[in-house]
Design a protein around this motif. Structure first.
Motif, PDB file in Angstrom:
ATOM      1  N   VAL A  18      14.968  42.584  -5.539  1.00 10.04           N
ATOM      2  CA  VAL A  18      14.638  43.080  -4.081  1.00 10.04           C
ATOM      3  C   VAL A  18      13.530  42.227  -3.483  1.00 10.04           C
ATOM      4  O   VAL A  18      12.317  42.447  -4.133  1.00 10.04           O
ATOM      5  CB  VAL A  18      14.559  44.534  -4.008  1.00 10.04           C
ATOM      6  N   LEU A  19      13.709  41.705  -2.529  1.00 12.44           N
ATOM      7  CA  LEU A  19      12.635  41.110  -1.853  1.00 12.44           C
ATOM      8  C   LEU A  19      12.482  41.954  -0.715  1.00 12.44           C
ATOM      9  O   LEU A  19      13.098  41.894   0.351  1.00 12.44           O
ATOM     10  CB  LEU A  19      12.881  39.633  -1.318  1.00 12.44           C
ATOM     11  N   ILE A  20      11.066  42.262  -0.340  1.00 17.75           N
ATOM     12  CA  ILE A  20      10.749  43.072   0.939  1.00 17.75           C
ATOM     13  C   ILE A  20      10.085  41.854   1.873  1.00 17.75           C
ATOM     14  O   ILE A  20       8.821  41.648   1.211  1.00 17.75           O
ATOM     15  CB  ILE A  20       9.642  44.290   0.725  1.00 17.75           C
ATOM     16  N   LEU A  21      10.438  41.667   2.828  1.00 18.06           N
ATOM     17  CA  LEU A  21       9.979  40.493   3.977  1.00 18.06           C
ATOM     18  C   LEU A  21       9.164  41.357   5.035  1.00 18.06           C
ATOM     19  O   LEU A  21       9.849  42.329   5.639  1.00 18.06           O
ATOM     20  CB  LEU A  21      10.885  39.763   4.288  1.00 18.06           C
ATOM     21  N   THR A  22       7.936  40.680   5.243  1.00 19.44           N
ATOM     22  CA  THR A  22       7.168  41.188   6.516  1.00 19.44           C
ATOM     23  C   THR A  22       7.461  40.220   7.532  1.00 19.44           C
ATOM     24  O   THR A  22       8.191  39.248   7.318  1.00 19.44           O
ATOM     25  CB  THR A  22       5.615  41.103   6.030  1.00 19.44           C
ATOM     26  N   HIS A  23       6.922  40.418   8.703  1.00 16.64           N
ATOM     27  CA  HIS A  23       6.842  39.487   9.842  1.00 16.64           C
ATOM     28  C   HIS A  23       5.850  38.232   9.392  1.00 16.64           C
ATOM     29  O   HIS A  23       5.092  38.395   8.354  1.00 16.64           O
ATOM     30  CB  HIS A  23       6.448  40.035  11.068  1.00 16.64           C
ATOM     31  N   ASN A  24       6.049  37.006   9.904  1.00 13.74           N
ATOM     32  CA  ASN A  24       5.020  35.854   9.515  1.00 13.74           C
ATOM     33  C   ASN A  24       3.584  36.266   9.870  1.00 13.74           C
ATOM     34  O   ASN A  24       3.332  36.922  10.754  1.00 13.74           O
ATOM     35  CB  ASN A  24       5.494  34.652  10.484  1.00 13.74           C
ATOM     36  N   ASN A  25       2.620  35.588   9.152  1.00 15.13           N
ATOM     37  CA  ASN A  25       1.472  36.001   9.361  1.00 15.13           C
ATOM     38  C   ASN A  25       1.233  37.568   9.258  1.00 15.13           C
ATOM     39  O   ASN A  25       0.578  37.825  10.385  1.00 15.13           O
ATOM     40  CB  ASN A  25       0.709  35.365  10.591  1.00 15.13           C
ATOM     41  N   PRO A  26       1.443  38.180   8.085  1.00 13.10           N
ATOM     42  CA  PRO A  26       1.559  39.548   8.221  1.00 13.10           C
ATOM     43  C   PRO A  26      -0.095  40.141   8.312  1.00 13.10           C
ATOM     44  O   PRO A  26      -1.022  39.528   7.883  1.00 13.10           O
ATOM     45  CB  PRO A  26       1.905  39.826   6.655  1.00 13.10           C
ATOM     46  N   ASP A  27      -0.193  41.431   9.094  1.00 13.04           N
ATOM     47  CA  ASP A  27      -0.954  42.275   9.408  1.00 13.04           C
ATOM     48  C   ASP A  27      -1.170  43.240   8.245  1.00 13.04           C
ATOM     49  O   ASP A  27      -0.174  43.437   7.652  1.00 13.04           O
ATOM     50  CB  ASP A  27      -1.180  42.762  10.894  1.00 13.04           C
ATOM     51  N   PRO A  28      -2.085  44.215   8.137  1.00 13.71           N
ATOM     52  CA  PRO A  28      -2.322  45.166   7.322  1.00 13.71           C
ATOM     53  C   PRO A  28      -1.290  46.430   7.388  1.00 13.71           C
ATOM     54  O   PRO A  28      -0.759  46.700   6.311  1.00 13.71           O
ATOM     55  CB  PRO A  28      -3.707  45.886   7.628  1.00 13.71           C
ATOM     56  N   GLY A 165      -3.538  50.391   6.692  1.00 18.74           N
ATOM     57  CA  GLY A 165      -2.491  49.767   7.627  1.00 18.74           C
ATOM     58  C   GLY A 165      -2.470  50.911   8.920  1.00 18.74           C
ATOM     59  O   GLY A 165      -2.264  50.248   9.990  1.00 18.74           O
ATOM     60  N   ILE A 166      -2.416  52.040   8.411  1.00 16.33           N
ATOM     61  CA  ILE A 166      -2.231  52.918   9.917  1.00 16.33           C
ATOM     62  C   ILE A 166      -3.477  52.906  10.678  1.00 16.33           C
ATOM     63  O   ILE A 166      -3.345  52.717  12.079  1.00 16.33           O
ATOM     64  CB  ILE A 166      -2.314  54.517   9.286  1.00 16.33           C
ATOM     65  N   THR A 167      -4.841  52.740  10.099  1.00 11.87           N
ATOM     66  CA  THR A 167      -5.767  52.824  10.955  1.00 11.87           C
ATOM     67  C   THR A 167      -6.052  51.368  11.789  1.00 11.87           C
ATOM     68  O   THR A 167      -6.536  51.343  12.887  1.00 11.87           O
ATOM     69  CB  THR A 167      -7.197  53.148  10.375  1.00 11.87           C
TER      70      THR A 167
END
Length: 353
Positions: A18-28, A165-167
């Protein structure tokens, strides 16, 4: 229960990776969400789970976060056997224009807190599991609820990652945060490593950062309650959003806008102080008309325009049109006459040779 474990297992099917992808230039928020979802999938299955991304992780706080992540994210260019993977997307959507999901691939799962777009809705209908909660301030909050509902053990490093990530996404629960975000934070904070959190939040800045601050201030302008700057060509795309946050600290401003060119993409970030500003809707109407992609929430939003093949003069004009269009839209003044420099004697044009 907001997540059905049987449905998740069925969506993965016979695939072993399984590959979990984030958006490009990922943030916290994206990185934390990916790590949390990885823990969920590892708890339910024997699959090998990887976190993938494209672009760079440039902001100093984000680079500091990498040292404490429970899973090391892998650049998508290094992922092998892409056609045999089960894909999940977090903090982004298929067709959003800000991720590297291969063409023709339907993800088995999408978790996000951004509103769907015209370009994403058809693909979302084909996705087996879709959990989009636009009333949540952070995607990591949704993932935290998954972990709690399924009794997945939350390690100290994962709790630290989710808390940050939340803060970071909600500016310490003060921007677009909801009761769900606050509850997730309160549930996680006792499990987090506070020393590591401090090391991330107050990470030391490289010399490059101060060069960008200088450029942002030298090029800065204001009109009415709008402040902004054009960074020109940049090596670190994270600086666009960071300088938008930085400029909005001006005591008299309600909106900020920052642009910068990175790898043939003209990036734009906007920020607002009014909880009813609808920054996401504002930037979508502005950028999509010009052929770009954009999204966001009430107080924070971003977008991009493809500038491949355009001359410097064309990019400069597009940059200016974007700024002027934004000012007209948020001030409701069509005849914008004089835009003032913030600190310089005159506004510096980053595109002049």
């Amino acid at each position: 229960m907001s997540i059905d474990p049987k449905a998740l297992i069925a969506a993965i099917g016979m695939r072993k990776r399984v590959l979990i992808l984030t958006h490009n230039n990922p943030d916290p928020d994206a990185l934390a969400s990916a790590c949390g979802l990885a823990a969920v999938i590892q708890h339910l299955t024997s699959c090998r789970v990887q976190v993938g991304y494209s672009g760079i992780i440039g902001r100093s706080e984000n680079r500091a976060l990498l040292r404490y992540l429970p899973i090391d994210p892998t650049p998508f260019s290094r992922i092998r056997g892409r056609q045999q993977l089960a894909y999940a997307l977090v903090d982004t959507q298929p067709g959003a224009g800000n991720n590297v999901l291969p063409a023709g691939i339907i993800p088995m799962m999408v978790v996000d807190h951004h509103p769907p777009k015209v370009t994403t809705r058809l693909l979302l209908k084909q996705t087996p599991i879709v959990d989009i909660r636009t009333d949540y301030g952070a995607c990591a909050t949704i993932i935290t609820e998954y972990l709690q509902e399924l009794d997945v053990p939350i390690s100290g490093s994962l709790a630290t990652t989710l808390v940050y990530g939340i803060t970071s996404e909600t500016q310490s629960l003060g921007r677009d945060a909801t009761k769900a975000d606050l509850k997730a934070y309160n549930d996680l904070i006792s499990l987090a490593n506070l020393k590591n959190l401090s090391m991330i939040e107050f990470s030391r800045q490289p010399r490059e950062y101060f060069r960008y601050v200088k450029r942002a201030v030298n090029n800065a302008f204001f009109y009415k309650n709008v402040i902004g700057t054009r960074l020109g060509e940049i090596g670190n795309p994270d600086m666009v959003a960071e300088m938008a946050d930085f400029l909005l600290r001006h005591e008299r401003m309600s909106w900020s806008i920052v642009t910068g060119l990175h790898q043939d993409k003209l990036l734009v970030s906007i920020r607002a102080t009014n909880n009813r500003a609808r920054a996401g809707r504002t930037i979508r109407r502005l950028v999509e008309v010009l052929g770009g992609t954009a999204g966001g929430h009430n107080l924070v939003a971003g977008g991009q325009l493809d500038c491949k093949g355009k001359s410097v003069e064309e990019i400069s004009q597009l940059d200016r049109d974007l700024i002027m269009g934004f000012i007209r839209k948020v001030t409701n003044i069509d005849n914008v006459k004089v835009i003032n420099p913030l600190v310089s004697a005159e506004i510096h044009d980053p595109w002049e040779k």
